[in-house]
Scaffold this motif. Sequence first.
Motif, PDB file in Angstrom:
ATOM      1  N   PHE A  87       0.863  -1.166   0.000  1.00 61.33           N
ATOM      2  CA  PHE A  87       0.000   0.000   0.000  1.00 61.33           C
ATOM      3  C   PHE A  87       0.905   1.222   0.000  1.00 61.33           C
ATOM      4  N   LYS A  89       0.710   4.252   0.564  1.00 55.52           N
ATOM      5  CA  LYS A  89       0.673   5.360   1.505  1.00 55.52           C
ATOM      6  C   LYS A  89       1.007   4.968   2.944  1.00 55.52           C
ATOM      7  N   LEU A  90       1.658   3.799   3.112  1.00 55.41           N
ATOM      8  CA  LEU A  90       2.049   3.418   4.472  1.00 55.41           C
ATOM      9  C   LEU A  90       3.571   3.400   4.585  1.00 55.41           C
ATOM     10  N   TYR A  98       0.559  -2.916  10.867  1.00 59.38           N
ATOM     11  CA  TYR A  98      -0.757  -3.330  10.371  1.00 59.38           C
ATOM     12  C   TYR A  98      -0.803  -4.859  10.295  1.00 59.38           C
ATOM     13  N   ARG A 101      -0.991  -6.344  13.720  1.00 60.20           N
ATOM     14  CA  ARG A 101      -2.331  -6.190  14.279  1.00 60.20           C
ATOM     15  C   ARG A 101      -3.272  -7.241  13.709  1.00 60.20           C
ATOM     16  N   LEU A 102      -3.200  -7.369  12.374  1.00 56.44           N
ATOM     17  CA  LEU A 102      -4.110  -8.312  11.747  1.00 56.44           C
ATOM     18  C   LEU A 102      -3.794  -9.741  12.185  1.00 56.44           C
TER      19      LEU A 102
ATOM     20  N   ASN B   8      -8.647  -2.255  13.640  1.00 50.72           N
ATOM     21  CA  ASN B   8      -7.350  -2.282  12.984  1.00 50.72           C
ATOM     22  C   ASN B   8      -7.468  -1.999  11.496  1.00 50.72           C
ATOM     23  N   VAL B   9      -8.421  -2.665  10.845  1.00 50.53           N
ATOM     24  CA  VAL B   9      -8.605  -2.437   9.409  1.00 50.53           C
ATOM     25  C   VAL B   9      -9.018  -0.991   9.169  1.00 50.53           C
ATOM     26  N   THR B  11      -8.540   1.646  10.983  1.00 53.58           N
ATOM     27  CA  THR B  11      -7.460   2.599  11.247  1.00 53.58           C
ATOM     28  C   THR B  11      -6.548   2.732  10.034  1.00 53.58           C
ATOM     29  N   TYR B  12      -6.118   1.572   9.528  1.00 55.25           N
ATOM     30  CA  TYR B  12      -5.155   1.649   8.436  1.00 55.25           C
ATOM     31  C   TYR B  12      -5.794   2.013   7.100  1.00 55.25           C
ATOM     32  N   GLU B  13      -7.030   1.603   6.916  1.00 52.90           N
ATOM     33  CA  GLU B  13      -7.701   2.004   5.674  1.00 52.90           C
ATOM     34  C   GLU B  13      -7.894   3.516   5.648  1.00 52.90           C
ATOM     35  N   LYS B  15      -6.158   5.638   7.249  1.00 54.13           N
ATOM     36  CA  LYS B  15      -4.846   6.266   7.153  1.00 54.13           C
ATOM     37  C   LYS B  15      -4.399   6.312   5.693  1.00 54.13           C
ATOM     38  N   THR B  16      -4.565   5.181   5.003  1.00 49.11           N
ATOM     39  CA  THR B  16      -4.172   5.112   3.600  1.00 49.11           C
ATOM     40  C   THR B  16      -4.981   6.106   2.775  1.00 49.11           C
TER      41      THR B  16
END
Lengths: 297, 1141
Positions: A87, A89-90, A98, A101-102, B8-9, B11-13, B15-16
Motif C-alpha cells: 500500500f 501510503k504506508l 498493520y 495487528r491483523l 485495525n482495518v 485505522t489503516y484504511e 490512514k491510507t
Amino acid sequence: MKIELKNLTKTYSGGFKALDSVDLTITDGMFGLLGPNGAGKSTLIRILVTLMQPTSGQVLLDGKDISGYRKEIRKMVGYLPQDFRFFAKLRSWEFLDYAARLAGMNSKRERSARVDEMLESVGLYEFRNRMANKLSGGMKRRLGIAQALIASPSIIIVDEPTTGLDPEERIRFRNLLSDLGRSETIIILSTHIVGDISSTCNQMALLNEGTLIYHGTPDHLVDQAKGFVWRAEISQEKYDSLKSEVPIISTIPSGGGWEIQFVGDKPAGVEAVKVDPNLEHAYVHYMDNKLEHWNLK
Amino acid sequence: MNLINIWNVATYESKTLFRSWFFRIFAIMALLILFGTNMGVFGGHTNARWTFRAIAANLPYINVLFINVAQAIIAVFLASDFLKRDKKLDTTEVIYARPITNGEYVVGKTLGILVLFIGLVLMALAMTLIFNLIRKDVPVVWVAYLYYPLLITIPTLVFILGLSFFMMILFQSQAVTFLVLLGYIGLTLFYFQDKLYGMLDYMAFNLPMVYSDFIGFTDSRLILLHRLTYLLLGTGFIFATIRFLNRLPQTGRWNSLNLFGFIGFVSAGLFVGALYFNSYRDVTADREAYLELNNQFAGRHVIDVVSNNLQVEQHGKSLLITSGMRVQNQNSTRLDTLLFSLNPGFSIDSITSRRGAVDYIRKRQLLILVLSGGLEPERRTSFNIHYSGVPDESVAYLDITREQMEAAKRIMVAPINKKPGIIHPDYMLLTPELNWYPVAGVGFNLKTFQPQELDFVRFRLTVKTDSTLTAIAPGRKTEDEEGIHFTPENDLNAFPLILAPLERRSMEIDGVEYNLYLNPDHDYFSDYFTHITDTIKSLITEAKDDYELDELDLYYSFDRINLVEVPIQFHAYERPYIQTVENILPEIILLPEKGAGINTLDFQRFKKAEERRNRNNENSRSPREMETDQFKRFLQNTFFRAETRSRGRGGGEELITFQGDISYNKNPYCVFPLYYSYVTGISSKDYPVFNSMLEIYLKEGFDVSPRDGFTGGITDKERANLLLSRKSMIELFARWDTELTSSLINQTGSFIISALKNRVGMNNFDNFFYYYLEDHAFSEITFEQFSADFYKEFKVEIAPYLEVINAGGEMPTFLISEPDYLQTRDDIGDVYLVKFSITNVGNARGLVDFNFRIMGQGGFGGGGGMTEEKRLYEVEAGETRDVQVVLYDRPMMMTVNTLISGNIPSSYNNFLRSATEVITADLEEYERNSEHPVSFIFKDEFVVDNEDDGFSSFSISRESKLKQYIDSRKKEDDGLLYESLNEWWTPSRWTPVAHSAYYGETLRSAMAIRRGDGTNHVTWSTLLPEKGFYDVYVYIPVSAMYQRPSRREQGGGQGGQGQGSGMGMGRGFGPQFADKGADYHYTISSSEGSEKVIYELNNPEDGWNRLGSFHFPADSVSIRLTNQTDGRRVIADAVKWVRRK
C-alpha cells in the motif's frame, strides 16, 4: 508438523487444470517448490494459505483438513505473495504494524518491539519511516518477508521471493530464509529459480503442468542427472551445429572457439568431459529431455 | 466479529485514504468552496439575503447538504477504487491470508472511509460554527449540528458505500460501477429529485429538513423513515459485500449469517421505505377521497351558521373542542339533515341539543346531523358538537394540485416543508384551511370549483391550555379562571387560533390595536429603528392611509391587527380564483419565522445600501431620515403591494425569496383580504367566480395592456378566449391550470366590470359599489341581492353580462376599420379626431376597449410626459358602431383590446403617424349605430386567406421520427394550433402561426414551414366570376419577419390594410429582415394553363405584393406556393386577385 496434500486437484472455471491429483507431504524445514511458470506452484500455494479452495482433494495439517480450520491456519501462516506491491501510503513500520495487528498482536508494546526487531533483522530499521513505495526492490522483498514473519508463524510460505532481485539481494534473502529454516517451522519456497532451492532446501518438489513429477531431496534430483552434463571446447562452427542438438547452459569464449557446458547425451563427434551436475543442470536436463529419459518416480 | 480487527482495518484504511492525494485535494476543495460559500452567505460583511441566515439551523444544514452531495459522488470513486485495488490479488492477499473474517475486513474498510468522511463533515461544521459564532444575529442551534450529520451524512455514506461495494462485486469492473453509480447520482440530482415523494433521493437533497426554532422538524417520522431506509439498504449491501467478497470465509457459519443479513437489512430497508412512501400515498389517496366526497355532497342545501361558541382545550398535540352552534335554515325548503365539514382528524364524542343527543353520520371530513323532525325554513336551532383529536393536515388545499404541493420550496438549497397549519405541542396554528371547527356545507369540489363558501358567523372562543403558550385569535381578549376568552366585535367568515410561545408588543394607533407577537429571541430588527421610535405610529398611519385612500377606497374595519411569527414550515397556497392567501387572516397577519423569505424584512441589507448611497451623495441624510425611509418602504412593499416584485429600476426588488416554489405570483402578505375578503363578499351559486372578479378589480384592477413580446403566437388571454368559445369556465377550471384559470378570471372579470362601468358610468359604478360594501361589512351579500340593488339603482341587469362565463360557444368577434386620423382646430387650439367603425360579426355582445397614448410636448422621449385616454364601446352581435373620438392632445398610438372575443390577436397597437389636416365643424365625440358593416372586401377583389375555405395545405414531413414527435407535441395543447415563429424554431410541416402582422379580418394567422424540396405546398383557390386580366397579389407579413426586434416595432403592422411598412425597419441598426432575398415559388393555375412565378423577397412591401398580371377564365383558379426556397422558411398568408379595369 506435517502438511499432507492428498489427491489435490484444482480446475479453473475455464476448464484449465492447474493442479492434477497432487499427493505430497511436507515436514519441518525448508521445502522448495520448483517448476516452470504456469506449473501450478502459485495455485498450490494459494490453496495452502486458504485463499483458494481445491476442486477436489484435501490439505491436512497434522491430520486435520485445513478447510475446516481456516482461522487457525491463517494464524499459523506467514505469507509473502509473488507479485506483492505495498500500500503506497504506508510507512515501512506502519505496514509491519498493520500486519502484526491483523495477525492478532494486540499489545501495543509487544507489537512495537516486534516491529523493530523485524525491521532490524531484515536490515530496514533505518528505513522504518520511509514510505513503502519508496523502497528499492530488494528492500520491498525484505519488508515483505518481514510482514510474513511478524507474528512468528510456524508455517512460512513465500512465492517467488527472489524474482527481480540482484545477486547480492538474492543471497541475502536466501540466508534470511535458511536462518529461519533451522527452527521448528515449515518454510515453503516456491520458485522457478533453481539456485534458490539448491542453496537452502532440504526437501523439494518439482511441478510441471499441474502434476507433481519429483518429490525428494535436491541431491537426489541432482544424482538423476549424473552422466548427462558435459563440458567441451569447440570451434565456432561446431558451436553453431551443437546449439540445435543439445541445451547449452554455459558458454565462455576460449581462444578462437568456446568452452561450453551442455546437458544430455553426448552427440557423436564431440569431445567432451563429464561434469558433476548441480540442481540447475538437473532441472534443465529434465525440462529438455521430457519425462521418458527420467526415472524419477 | 472481533471489534479489534475491525478497528485495525479501519485505522489503516482511513490512514491510507487520508494520505491519498485524491482525497486530500477533494477535502481541501470542498472546505475551500464551503468557506467561500459561508463567507458569501454568512460572513460578517456580506450582502447576502437575510433569508439565508434567518433560520439559524440552516447554517449547519446548508453546509451539510453541500458537502453531502460532494461526498456522495467522491465516495463512489473511493469505494470502487478500494475494491479495485483489492482485485490486484497479490497485494491484498497479505491481508486476506490473515486471521480476520470477511465481515471484519469489509466493515473495517467501510468504517475507515466513513470515519474520514465524517471527520471532513465535522471540520466543515467546525468552520460553520465559527461563522455561526461570529454572526451575532444568528444564534447557535446546537442540536442542528448533531441532527444534520446524523440524518444526512451517515445514511448517505453508508448507502452509497454499500451500494458501490456491492456493484463492484456484482460487475467486477470499476468502469461499469462508475458509470452505473454516477448515472444514478445524476438521476437523483437532476431527474428523480422529489419524484415518488423524494423516495429515490438518497442524498436527502429534496427531503424537507429545515429546523424551526419553534418546533424543530415538522415531519420527524418521515425524515427518520426516509433516512433509515437508506441506512438499512446500505447496511444490507455491506452484508452482501461480505457475503460475496472474493475471499474464502473464515468460517462457514458467518457466511450464511451474512446472506441473512443482506436479505434481512435490504428487506427492512424496503419495508421502511414502503412505510415512508405509503405515508405520502395515503395522504394522496385520502385527498382524493375527500374531494370525491365533496363532489358527491356539493350542491346540497346548506344551513346558515349564526353563531359558533368554541371551547378549546389543548393537551399536547391533541385538542378537545366543543362547538356550540346556532344555525338557521335560510333555504326555502325544510332541511332534514345538516351538512358540515370538520377536519377528519377529529372524532365526534357527542352531539347534544336541548332535547338530548343528536344523531349524526361521520364520513371522513363530513359531519351530517340528522334532525328528528327536520328544520323548517327560517327556523333556528342550536346544538353542541363535542369533538377531539389531532387535526389532519391532508384535508387542506384540496384544490391545489399534487404537483404544486410537492414542488420544493427552498431557502438556498435547503428544502422546507409546506404545512397548511402547525400542529405541535409547542406551537398550534389552526388555520381555517385546516377546518378545525365545523363549517356548513362542503369544501372545494369540482362542481363549483370554489373553496368553501363561508358564512359570517358570530364566533366566541374560550381556550384552556395546560401549557404556557400564548393564545391568539380574532377578537377582544379577556382571561378568567375558565380560560382565555376571545370576543370578536364583528361576525367573521374565518376564525384562526394560534397557541404559541410568543411575546406580545402592542401599541394603539387611531383606535386600532397593533400587536406584534414574537419569539422573544427573534427581535433582530429593533436595532434598525432606534431613531424613529417616536414617529413609528405616524409612519404606520401614513402608509395605511395611503393604501386606503389612494389604492382601495376602503377602510380597515377591525379593531386590531396582530402580526404573528409562525414557524418557517407554515405555507399558505395562492389560488388563481380567490385573492385570500392564509398568511392573512381576520385581524391576523402570519409572518414567517424571523422574516425568512420576506426580503423587505432584510433590514441589514437595506441599511447598508442606504449607507452606501449616503456616502456617494453630497447631501448626506441623517440616520433618522434613513430609518424613516426604510420603515416606510418596509410597510409599503410588504403589506400594500399586490405583486411579489416591487416596481423600480432594474426590475425592482423581489419581495419573496424561496427558490423553486411555483405558487407565489401575488404578494401573499398583501393586506387586501382584510379590507374585502374577510369583511364582505358576494356569494353566488350560479356565478361563484363573480366575487373573485370584484376582488381583483378592487385589489389591482384589470390588465388590458396589449400583448407583450413581438414574436406572435397566442397569449394566455387569447388562449383563454379561444377555450371559452368552446367550453364553460367551470369546465376550463377543471383543467387545474393555474395560468389559464387566472387568465380566464382576468379576461372575463375585466369584460364584465368594464361592461357594467360602461353602462352606468365609471364614477357611478364605483360610488355605488364602495358604499354598498361599507353598508354590508361583516355580512355576506348574495348575488341576487346585489344584482337586485344594482338594478334598482341603475336599471341594468348584471346577470346577462355574466353569461360569458357559461357561454361555451357564444362569443363576439369584431371587425374594426382602419382609423381615420384627422387634425383640425377649434377656438382654443388643435383638435385631433380619430374615426373608425366596429362591427360585431360574432354571436354575442362584446366590448372593445380603446386606449390612446398621448404624448406631451416633445413627442416620444421628449420628456413631456405621457397620458392615456380610454374609450370603451359595447357592441351587440350583428351591430356596427361608427365612432369619432375627439382628443385635444396629439395621440401617438391607439391600443385596441377586444377583451373577450374571437379575435386573434385580441389586442394590438395602431400607430397614429400623421394626421390629415381637415376643416370640419363636427367636433363632437360620438358613438352611433351604422347600417354599413365594416368590410375589407372591395369590388373586383377576391381575397383568400389561410383561414378561408379556399385554402388547403399539403405536408409530408421528412424529419426524423423524434423531430416529428417533438413538433407534434408542440401542437397537442388544446388543439389550439397557433404557434409563434422565432429564430430557433420553424415547423417541419405547414403549421398555423399567429401574429398581429399577418393578414386576417378577425384572426390574423398564416401557415409556416421550414424550407424544403418543394414537395410540401399550400393552395389558395377561388372562383372568378368574370374572365379577364387580374393582378395577383400575395400577402407578405414583413413586420412579422424581423429578428431581434425592439419594443418599438411591436405590433407595427396592421393586418389586412398593409400599412405597417415604411418605418425604416431593416436598415442600419435594429432588427433585420430575416427572410431577405428568400425566393418563394408560386404556380398560378386555371383551366387555361399554369405559370410558375418565382418571387424574391428583396424589399417587399409589408402587406400586399404584386406578382404580376395574368389572364383568367371565369372559372375556378388557384395559386400554389411550395416550401422550396433559398431562405430558411416559407410563410403562406393570403392572396388576392384584383380585376384590371
